[in-house]
Design an enzyme around this catalytic site. Sequence first.
Site, PDB file in Angstrom:
ATOM      1  N   GLY A 203     -11.551  51.361  19.866  1.00 58.74           N
ATOM      2  CA  GLY A 203     -11.274  51.439  18.430  1.00 58.74           C
ATOM      3  C   GLY A 203     -10.408  50.300  17.960  1.00 58.74           C
ATOM      4  O   GLY A 203     -10.233  49.309  18.678  1.00 58.74           O
ATOM      5  N   ASN A 204      -9.903  50.418  16.741  1.00 60.72           N
ATOM      6  CA  ASN A 204      -9.022  49.377  16.210  1.00 60.72           C
ATOM      7  C   ASN A 204      -7.942  50.019  15.343  1.00 60.72           C
ATOM      8  O   ASN A 204      -7.940  51.224  15.126  1.00 60.72           O
ATOM      9  CB  ASN A 204      -9.831  48.321  15.450  1.00 60.72           C
ATOM     10  N   ARG A 205      -7.035  49.192  14.860  1.00 57.50           N
ATOM     11  CA  ARG A 205      -5.829  49.708  14.208  1.00 57.50           C
ATOM     12  C   ARG A 205      -5.979  49.931  12.699  1.00 57.50           C
ATOM     13  O   ARG A 205      -4.997  50.221  12.038  1.00 57.50           O
ATOM     14  CB  ARG A 205      -4.681  48.720  14.394  1.00 57.50           C
TER      15      ARG A 205
END
Length: 415
Positions: A203-205
């Site tokens: 995933g990412n932030r």
Amino acid sequence: MRVVLGVSAGIAAYKACELLRLFTESGHEVRVVPTRDALRFVGEPTWAALSGHPVTVDVWDGVHEVPHVRLGQQADLVVVAPATADVLAKAAHGLAGDLLTTTLLTARCPVVFAPAMHTEMWEHPATVANVATLRERGSIVIDPAVGRLTGVDTGPGRLPDPAEIFEICRTVMAGRPRDLEGRKVVVSAGGTREALDPVRFLGNRSSGLQGYALARTAVARGAEVTLVAANVSLPDPAGAKVVRVESALELREAVLTASADADAVVMAAAVADFRPAVRRESKIKKRDGEPEPIELVKNPDILAELGERRRAARQAAGVGSVPGPGASSGVGAPPYVIVGFAAETDDVLANGQAKLARKGCDLLVVNQVGEGLAFGTPDNAATVLVAGGSPVEVPRGPKEDLADTVWGLVAARLV
Ligand code: CTP
């Protein structure tokens, strides 16, 4: 600003206490005008204490001050939350039997209704017609949220989160133009998750804050908004239709479906460029402490696909294939305006210009990442690159400011 908070008789009246607090804490002068039956849910002392003003429900109290005329005339904003089917009907037909309805008739300021009722009542043709009448006259009627209602039933009819109603009121008071009235827009927000197994993902932030600000401001500017939200834990923006997705493939499906008849699409979501080649059905186990390599495959580039589809449609229609100032509404196929986002660390403008051309979009919002900007913060600073035009600098400020700049440029291209 002078705000009249109308409260009608729905169980969600208790949530209006929170809305009242948001107004007073940000320095607004609020007069609460409940209907008589609303006081069955929350009593007069609560409203008086929270607003610091006396509270009456009918036009016969303090007649010498002519409150039924004065409150409406002097208000900078009237917001009715919750607005029941009954109060919507009375307002649509100009009935004036109590202080709230007379105030609605005398108000010449913006009026916002936040309806809350059971799904059957919201969807009844009588309510649908009353809402249409109020909207035609310029009132803002926020679509209710979808979710659990008073009983065990669920559906559209919930009062949106007070913070979301407040945000719409704030933008209305700030005098946002209604330049997206009658337009359909799609905004993607958040960050995709690409499953490795039932418990793990890549995933990412991305927090979704910028995408949600875009959705909120588009609602405030009059658009019909579909918000495709990937893994965002923020309250639903009032008035937007929210479609929840997890992976890039799900996001693609939702964005393409919603954009089939949309005027504009803004891809603010951080989409994973790659996903694991296989999603394991069972949890991946440690193999004697040895890490297992992860094979990745490419995800489709949704933004580029939107641009390519439009280019093909324009070519088929025999109109210019290059996005630019001629990309106005009705040319080729929807969506007529495509907006991308790009986070860059080096050669921000040069990389941005190349990406704008490569992905075939009209606008590209380029963020310089780092310096505590962008991810998870309420502020943002960016340069908006414009196909066929000059870049627009947006100085550091609330994400709503950047959103407003984007919508202003979108609206100008839809004329
Ligand atoms: N985007 C998309 N589909 C993807 C990846 C990105 O629609 N699979 C969209 C994002 O929503 C955003 C823009 O494209 O609007 C961001 O592009 P970016 O990921 O920076 O582009 P890349 O071409 O991957 O550029 P880079 O080479 O810098 O990674």
